[in-house]
Design an enzyme around this catalytic site. Structure first.
Site, PDB file in Angstrom:
ATOM      1  N   GLY A 150      18.100 -37.235  -0.418  1.00 47.33           N
ATOM      2  CA  GLY A 150      17.674 -38.436  -1.131  1.00 47.33           C
ATOM      3  C   GLY A 150      16.577 -39.201  -0.390  1.00 47.33           C
ATOM      4  O   GLY A 150      15.860 -38.662   0.439  1.00 47.33           O
ATOM      5  N   ARG A 175      20.232 -22.039 -10.868  1.00 51.19           N
ATOM      6  CA  ARG A 175      20.856 -21.610 -12.123  1.00 51.19           C
ATOM      7  C   ARG A 175      19.747 -21.432 -13.167  1.00 51.19           C
ATOM      8  O   ARG A 175      19.330 -22.392 -13.794  1.00 51.19           O
ATOM      9  CB  ARG A 175      21.880 -22.655 -12.558  1.00 51.19           C
ATOM     10  CG  ARG A 175      22.907 -22.882 -11.431  1.00 51.19           C
ATOM     11  CD  ARG A 175      23.962 -23.894 -11.768  1.00 51.19           C
ATOM     12  NE  ARG A 175      23.456 -25.218 -12.042  1.00 51.19           N
ATOM     13  CZ  ARG A 175      23.230 -26.161 -11.125  1.00 51.19           C
ATOM     14  NH1 ARG A 175      23.389 -25.885  -9.853  1.00 51.19           N
ATOM     15  NH2 ARG A 175      22.812 -27.350 -11.469  1.00 51.19           N
ATOM     16  N   TRP A 228      20.858 -38.240 -16.668  1.00 50.05           N
ATOM     17  CA  TRP A 228      19.803 -37.643 -15.891  1.00 50.05           C
ATOM     18  C   TRP A 228      18.557 -38.470 -16.052  1.00 50.05           C
ATOM     19  O   TRP A 228      18.329 -39.049 -17.092  1.00 50.05           O
ATOM     20  CB  TRP A 228      19.545 -36.196 -16.373  1.00 50.05           C
ATOM     21  CG  TRP A 228      20.653 -35.252 -16.001  1.00 50.05           C
ATOM     22  CD1 TRP A 228      21.686 -34.893 -16.799  1.00 50.05           C
ATOM     23  CD2 TRP A 228      20.821 -34.567 -14.741  1.00 50.05           C
ATOM     24  NE1 TRP A 228      22.517 -34.020 -16.123  1.00 50.05           N
ATOM     25  CE2 TRP A 228      21.996 -33.819 -14.865  1.00 50.05           C
ATOM     26  CE3 TRP A 228      20.106 -34.517 -13.546  1.00 50.05           C
ATOM     27  CZ2 TRP A 228      22.470 -33.010 -13.829  1.00 50.05           C
ATOM     28  CZ3 TRP A 228      20.593 -33.739 -12.528  1.00 50.05           C
ATOM     29  CH2 TRP A 228      21.757 -32.979 -12.661  1.00 50.05           C
ATOM     30  N   GLU A 231       0.844  -1.223   0.000  1.00 57.17           N
ATOM     31  CA  GLU A 231       0.000   0.000   0.000  1.00 57.17           C
ATOM     32  C   GLU A 231       0.870   1.262   0.000  1.00 57.17           C
ATOM     33  O   GLU A 231       0.556   2.267  -0.646  1.00 57.17           O
ATOM     34  CB  GLU A 231      -0.905   0.013   1.229  1.00 57.17           C
ATOM     35  CG  GLU A 231      -1.841  -1.186   1.385  1.00 57.17           C
ATOM     36  CD  GLU A 231      -1.230  -2.286   2.241  1.00 57.17           C
ATOM     37  OE1 GLU A 231      -0.040  -2.619   2.060  1.00 57.17           O
ATOM     38  OE2 GLU A 231      -1.943  -2.840   3.088  1.00 57.17           O
TER      39      GLU A 231
END
Ligand SMILES: Nc1c(/N=C/[C@H](O)[C@H](O)[C@H](O)COP(=O)(O)O)[nH]c(=O)[nH]c1=O
Length: 363
Positions: A294, A207, A170, A52
């Site tokens: 993990g 990243r 991957w 505001e």
């Protein structure tokens, strides 16, 4: 434009603050006079001007007799900045349209009361659902005093996070991995177990292609300080790294890490209790935690049900192997009656992969 349109604009403006305002909520404000938008504002950082204030500064004295749309009830207490309700009264605003009330007991309803007593027209609950959805972290923190936890997994179609030989690069593709970095950017901390540091040597930094990424604090749960000194999280000087250890770890073992600027935090209580870890983090100013595993760490978060959002990225790959780890270790749930039930909030395809966002069912 209708009230809802201006409120939607205020909601969109509020989003610029996501990940920057903790432990404060994100808030957006739009000031309209004679059908012209004459001021907009977002809260950008705790301790700095509220939405505001920014909008009123932009509107100047044209704020007189204007209508302000603000996603969250204006504050009425002296926090780090003077109360917005007083400023709105001083600016002679005619009407205040509010998205949702503030769950903070210090504020809830007080701001509205102050405005109405000053003869200002106040309308409440315009786009309430969307206004509430702006601040899951703030609401959880107000509700429980604990950090908001996002648990992220990247798995193959058969639920594996790595092959039986530990390879994982991957599983998901570039687009899905980039999406993960958007979440790293908006969380105060990213948390992994020491085994992930040992096996993956991750950087755990944000990243994003546009370069100006904000790194979360890297938190390693490592009861006996097994983190290798040569790990990226120790050597790269790219982001803060905190290692939470058992109080029994010797000072001389900590020394080389402390000399590298690593913060070693011996936990007084049982480190295996996630609630103790989260309590220690919130005491150190962490409002949101991005858990990237993990499997064992994920297992402890599941065991204590300390999860507020689950991000699952599924790659159309099959890995197999009974020794190949799945995303959640630990002993798991033994009976279906005790299963951790969630509801799916969104499903979308990112490149070849599927992203599912789910949240625990509020019991
Ligand atoms: N193996 C995969 C992932 N693996 C996640 C592990 O936590 C891994 O150590 C970190 O993501 C590495 O962090 P950094 O990139 O070095 O900052 N996460 C993913 O989203 N997809 C995958 O395929």
């Amino acid at each position: 434009m209708k009230d809802e349109d201006y409120m939607q604009l205020a909601i969109n403006i509020a989003k610029v603050g996501i990940g920057q305002t903790n432990p404060n909520p994100v808030v957006g404000a739009v000031i309209v006079n004679d059908g012209q938008v004459i001021g907009i504002g977002a809260h950008l950082k705790a301790g700095e001007a509220h939405a505001e204030v920014h909008a009123l500064q932009m509107a100047g004295d044209k704020a007189k007799n204007s209508t302000i749309y603000v996603t969250l009830e204006p504050c009425s207490h002296f926090g780090k900045t003077p109360p917005c309700a007083d400023l709105l009264i001083k600016s002679k605003v005619k009407r205040v349209v509010i998205g949702t009330t503030d769950p903070n007991p210090q504020v809830s309803g007080k701001g509205i009361k102050k405005l109405r007593e000053a003869g200002i027209e106040v309308d409440l609950g315009i786009m309430k659902l969307q206004a509430d959805e702006l601040n899951p972290v703030y609401y959880h923190y107000m509700d429980t005093g604990m950090p908001y936890v996002t648990l992220k997994s990247a798995i193959s179609l058969d639920g594996k996070i790595a092959t039986s030989t530990g390879e994982s690069k991957w599983i998901t593709g570039e687009r899905a991995r980039l999406d993960v970095h958007m979440y790293r950017q908006i969380h105060d901390a990213i948390l992994v177990g020491v085994n992930t540091v040992i096996t993956d040597n991750p950087s755990l930094t944000t990243r994003l292609p546009n370069g100006n990424s904000r790194n979360p604090i890297r938190v390693i749960l490592d009861s006996s300080l097994r983190t290798p000194l040569h790990s990226n999280v120790i050597q790269d000087d790219l982001a803060s790294t905190w290692i939470i250890v058992n109080k029994s770890v010797k000072q001389e073992k900590m020394k080389p890490f402390i000399e590298k600027g690593i913060r070693i935090i011996p936990i007084q209580d049982d480190i295996r209790s996630i609630k103790n870890v989260l309590k220690l983090l919130v005491e150190n100013g962490i409002s949101s935690v991005f858990v990237e595993g993990g499997a064992e760490i994920n297992g402890s978060f599941l065991k204590e049900r300390a999860i507020n959002q689950v991000l699952t990225y599924i790659a159309p790959k099959l890995i197999g192997g009974k020794r190949a780890p799945t995303s959640i270790g630990g002993n798991g749930i033994e009976h279906m009656a005790d299963v951790f039930q969630l509801s799916v909030k969104s499903v979308e395809q990112l490149g070849d992969d599927i992203k599912i966002v789910s949240e625990p069912i509020r019991l």
